[in-house]
Design an enzyme around this catalytic site. Structure first.
Site, mmCIF file in Angstrom:
data_model
loop_
_atom_site.group_PDB
_atom_site.id
_atom_site.type_symbol
_atom_site.label_atom_id
_atom_site.label_comp_id
_atom_site.label_asym_id
_atom_site.label_seq_id
_atom_site.Cartn_x
_atom_site.Cartn_y
_atom_site.Cartn_z
ATOM 1 N N GLN A 37 0.880 -1.173 0.000
ATOM 2 C CA GLN A 37 0.000 0.000 0.000
ATOM 3 C C GLN A 37 0.912 1.216 0.000
ATOM 4 O OE1 GLN A 37 -3.703 -0.467 0.248
ATOM 5 N NE2 GLN A 37 -2.801 -2.353 -0.555
ATOM 6 N N GLY A 71 -11.509 3.305 4.798
ATOM 7 C CA GLY A 71 -10.634 2.336 4.151
ATOM 8 C C GLY A 71 -9.791 2.947 3.036
ATOM 9 N N HIS A 72 -8.961 2.130 2.448
ATOM 10 C CA HIS A 72 -8.031 2.641 1.421
ATOM 11 C C HIS A 72 -8.755 2.996 0.121
ATOM 12 C CE1 HIS A 72 -6.996 -1.608 -0.351
ATOM 13 N NE2 HIS A 72 -8.253 -1.520 -0.043
ATOM 14 N N ASN A 73 -8.206 3.988 -0.554
ATOM 15 C CA ASN A 73 -8.685 4.445 -1.866
ATOM 16 C C ASN A 73 -10.030 5.178 -1.806
ATOM 17 O OD1 ASN A 73 -6.518 2.791 -2.606
ATOM 18 N ND2 ASN A 73 -7.844 1.110 -3.212
#
Lengths: 349, 349, 349
Positions: free
Chosen positions: A200, A241-243
Site C-alpha cells: 500500500q 478504508g483505502h482508496n
C-alpha cells in the site's frame, strides 16, 4: 467574567433585544441549558417542546428564535440562528486556545522537518523526515508524525494522534486523541489459503477545514490516494478504508465506516453506526440515517435507512410498522391453506 | 527510478510479454490505476468492466490476466495473478523498510528485557520486565511494551501500539497505530446490582505471519488464553474478546468484533461491521458477509449474511427482495380477511 | 506457589468441602478450565452442560455450585457463587498490582498539578495544569493528562490513555490502553452547506468504581456535562457522545455506542455492538441484547433486541422464526391473487 445583553446583541447581526429596556444591566457569567441555569446565566430556548423548561428556568436572559417568539415573556435576544449565536457567546467565555510558539519537554524533531512560525509543540512529540507543520498550529502531547507528512496552518492535533507517513493535510485541521492516519490499506491476495499482502504505497490527502474525532482510522491508499474533501466533519471511531474518496462537507457520525474504494459525494450526511460497503458510489447530497447498511450504490440521492433492508426512509417507515405481522406469520399461512383447501385449490407450496 | 518491461517479466514466473518486440525499451517510473496513469506509468487491467478505462488509459504498459486478454491491443504483461504481480512491481519501487539497528531518543528499556540483533527502536518507546523483541524488528515511536511480552523476529510495530503484558507473538508480525493488546477481558459477576470484577490472568497468544490494523483491541484471557492463529489478517478497529480462539488464516475486516470465548475455525472470512456473539463456534471455512450478526453457532460452514436474519446467503437474497412486501403487509391481511368473510370462515386471529 | 483446599475453604464464607477428609493435603499451583487442568490445578464446574469435561478433567479439586452437586464425585469445594470464589483464588495467585510511589523516566508534570501520596507514574507521562491524581493510583506509560483533570484515589490508568482536559473522576477508576476522554462533542450547525462548529465547553464527570476498556471514546459536553455514574463497567471500543447521562451500575459491552444527549437509567445492561440513538431515554433496569439498535425511547424497561425491529425479546423470537417466510413471500401473494380471482374478488393492490 461578566457579559451583558447589550454586548451580545452588538455581536450578533440581525439580532433584536426583547422584553427589556436596559440590556446593559442584564449581566451573566455562565451559559447553561434551561433546567441548569441560575440567575447569573444566559440560556437558549429554540423549540416549543421546551416550553415547560423555559417557564421554570431561572436564567436572566435567553437566546431565542422566531419559532418560540410568541411564548417569550422574559428578557431575551431574538437571533436568526440560536446555535450560531450560542457559539459566539461561548467563544467569549471560553476563547479557543491559540498557539504561542511554546515547546514541551522530550521532543524529537528530524533535521529535515520544517516547523513554521508560532507552532506549539507538546511533550513527547516526534516529527519525521521531510515533514512540515504549518504556522499557528497546536501539536498536543504524544503526537507522532512520521515521514513526509504535511499539516497546513492553524491545525490542532489531539494527544497521541498517529500519522504513519505520506499524508497531506490542508489548513484549519482538527483531530482528537488516539486517531491514526496512514496505516496500510487492507488488501491481501489469497493463494491456496495463504494471504499475501499487496503493498500500500499511496497517500492520505485531507482538505481544508476538516475536523475528525478521537480513535478514528484513515488508511493510506493502494496505488491511488485516500481522499477526504474540504469541510468534512467526522465523529469518533470513524473508519475510512483505502482508496476511498470523500467529497466536500461530508458529515460522518460516530462508529460509522466507509470500506475500501467507495466514493461519497459532496454534502452527504451519514449518521452513526453506519456501514458503507466497498466499491460503492453514494450520490452527492444523500442522507444515510444512523444504523444503516449500504450494500449497493443508489442511483439517485435519497434518504436511506435500515441495516439489511435497502429501502428509502418512507419505505422503511411503512415496512417497519408491519414487521410485527411477522410475529404471527405462520398463522397467516395456515389461514391461506385453509381457504385453499375449502376451495379445492391445489397447494402449491 | 526507472524500470522496464523486460525487468518485470524476468521477475514474474509464467508471465508473457505481448504486443511489443522491444520490452527493454518500455520504461516507466510510476504505478497508477488506469484513469490516473500517464505515459511513464505501468497500470493494471484485470476485469472487462474496466474496458473503457483501459481504452482511455495513457499508461505505457499494463499487467493483465487471461480474462481480458482478448481486449488487449497495447504493450502488456500477461501474468497468472495481477495482484501478486503488482505487489512485486511495487516492492521494487517502494522496498519495505528494513531495520538497521537504530535507536531513537528518550527510550526506556528494562534491564531484564532482551532486544535481539538489528532491531530499530523509535522515540518514546518503553519495554518492560522480562520482555523480548526478536531480531530485525522495527518498533516505531511511542510503542509501549509491558512486562512478559515476547515479540518474534521481523516484527513491525506501529506507532503508539500498547502491549499491556503477558503476550506471546510469533514471527513476521505487523500492527498499525494505536492498537491495544492484553487489556483485561470483560467479566463481572453481579450481586445485588453491584458488578464484581473477576481477575483476568491468562495470556494473549498470536501466531506467525499475523497482520493487524490500527485502533484494534485484543483482550487477555480469564483463566484460558486468547489465541490468534498463524496467518490471520485483521483490518482496523477489530475487537477480540477474552478466551477467543481464532484459527489459522482467518480474515476479519474493519469494525468487526468477536465476543468472549467464541471459537473461529481456520480459513474463515469475516467481512466488515460484523458482530460474532459470545460462546459460539464458527466452523472452519465459513464466510460471514460484511454487516452480519451471528447469534447462534451454525452446524456447517456456509456463507452467512444479515444482521438479525440468521440466514445463508441464498436465503437472504430471496428474503431481502421480499422485504418490500412488508410495506403493504397490512393490506394483504385485509385481503385475506375479506376472503374469509365471503367464505364464511371464522376469523382466527 | 502452592495453595491447598483448606486455605481456600477458610477464605470463602459458606463454602463446604466435599469428597475428601484431608483438604490440607490437596495442593495446587494453577487455576485452569476443566479441559486444560492438570493434577496440580484447581478448576471450576458450575453447569451441567460441562458434565463430560468434568468427568475427563485431571484437576485435583474443583469449585462447584448446587446446580452440579449431584454429579460431583471428586474432591471439591461447594461455594455460593463459583465466579466470586474463583476471583478470590485468582487474587491469591495473581495479587493485583499495588502502587509503591515509583517514577518512570521522561515525565512532565506541571507545577500546578498535584500528585498525592504513593502514586506510580510510568514513563512518558504528562500531567497538565491544575490536575490532580489521587493517592495509591497507578499511571501507566504514555498516559497524557491535560489541564483540569481530577482522578480519584486508587486509579489504574492504562498505557497511552488520553484525558483532553476538564474531567472529574471518582475513586477506584480503571481504564485500559488508548482510550480517550474529553474530546469535543460532535456538534455543527450547517448554513448553506458549510458546517460551523459549536464550542464544546462542558466536562466529563465519572463516578466511583468505574471500569472502562481499551480504545474507548467519551466526549465532553456542550454546555452540560457528560456523566457516567458510579459502578459502571464498559468493554472495549465503547463510544459515549456529548451530554450523555449514564446512571449507576450500567454495563456496556464491546463496540456499542450511546449517541449525544441520551439518558441511560441505572442498572441497564447493554450488550455488544449496540447503537443507542441520540436524545433517547432508556428506562432504568432495561436490557438491550447484543446487536440491538434503539431508535426510539421505550416507555417501560424491558428486554429489547433487533437492529431495525423495535421489538421486545419475545416478539423478536417469534418474528425471527417467521423471517424465513419472506423467502417465498412472492408465492404467497400469488396464492392470494388466485383465490381472489376464483372468487371474483376485485384485486385491490
Amino acid at each position: 467574567m461578566k457579559l451583558n445583553l447589550k454586548q451580545i446583541a452588538d455581536l450578533i447581526p440581525n439580532s433584536k433585544i426583547i422584553n427589556t429596556e436596559t440590556p446593559e444591566k442584564i449581566e451573566f457569567d455562565s451559559v447553561k441549558k434551561l433546567s441548569e441555569a441560575n440567575e447569573n446565566s444566559i440560556s437558549i430556548f429554540n423549540t416549543k417542546s421546551n416550553q415547560k423548561e423555559f417557564k421554570d428556568s431561572k436564567a436572566i436572559v435567553y437566546l431565542i428564535n422566531e419559532d418560540v417568539l410568541s411564548l417569550v415573556n422574559k428578557p431575551s435576544l431574538l437571533v436568526p440562528n440560536v446555535d450560531i449565536a450560542l457559539g459566539k457567546v461561548l467563544d467569549l467565555f471560553f476563547p479557543p486556545k491559540k498557539s504561542i510558539g511554546k515547546r514541551g519537554e522530550f521532543i524529537s524533531i528530524s533535521k529535515t522537518a520544517e516547523i513554521e512560525d508560532n507552532v506549539d509543540i507538546g511533550n513527547f512529540v516526534s516529527v519525521g523526515e521531510n515533514s512540515k507543520i504549518g504556522k499557528n498550529s497546536i501539536i498536543e502531547d504524544g503526537v507522532k508524525i512520521g515521514d513526509n507528512v504535511r499539516i497546513g496552518e492553524n491545525a490542532r492535533i489531539g494527544m497521541n494522534t498517529v500519522f504513519h507517513g505520506d499524508i497531506i493535510i490542508g489548513k484549519n485541521f482538527t483531530v482528537f486523541g488516539n486517531s491514526t492516519f496512514g496505516g496500510d490499506g487492507f488488501k491481501f491476495v489469497t493463494l491456496e489459503k495463504i494471504h499475501y499482502k499487496i503493498p500500500q504505497i499511496a497517500k492520505v490527502i485531507i482538505g481544508d477545514n476538516v475536523e475528525i474525532g478521537s480513535n478514528c482510522s484513515v488508511d493510506r491508499g493502494g496505488i491511488e490516494d485516500t481522499v477526504i474533501g474540504d469541510g468534512c466533519k467526522f465523529d469518533n471511531m470513524v473508519h475510512v478504508g483505502h482508496n476511498v474518496k470523500i467529497g466536500k462537507n461530508v458529515i460522518i457520525a460516530g462508529q460509522s465506516g466507509v470500506a475500501g474504494s467507495t466514493i461519497i459525494g459532496d454534502n452527504c450526511l451519514i449518521g452513526g453506526a453506519c456501514a458503507i460497503s466497498d466499491h460503492l458510489v453514494l450520490p452527492a447530497n444523500s442522507i444515510v440515517a444512523g444504523g444503516t447498511g449500504m450494500r449497493t450504490s443508489p442511483k439517485e440521492p435519497n434518504v436511506f435507512i435500515g441495516w439489511d433492508w435497502g429501502l428509502t426512509y418512507p419505505e422503511f417507515q411503512k415496512a417497519r410498522v408491519n414487521i410485527k405481522h411477522l410475529i404471527g406469520f405462520n398463522k397467516i399461512i395456515s389461514r391461506i391453506k385453509e381457504i385453499e383447501k375449502k376451495m379445492g385449490i391445489e397447494n402449491k407450496e
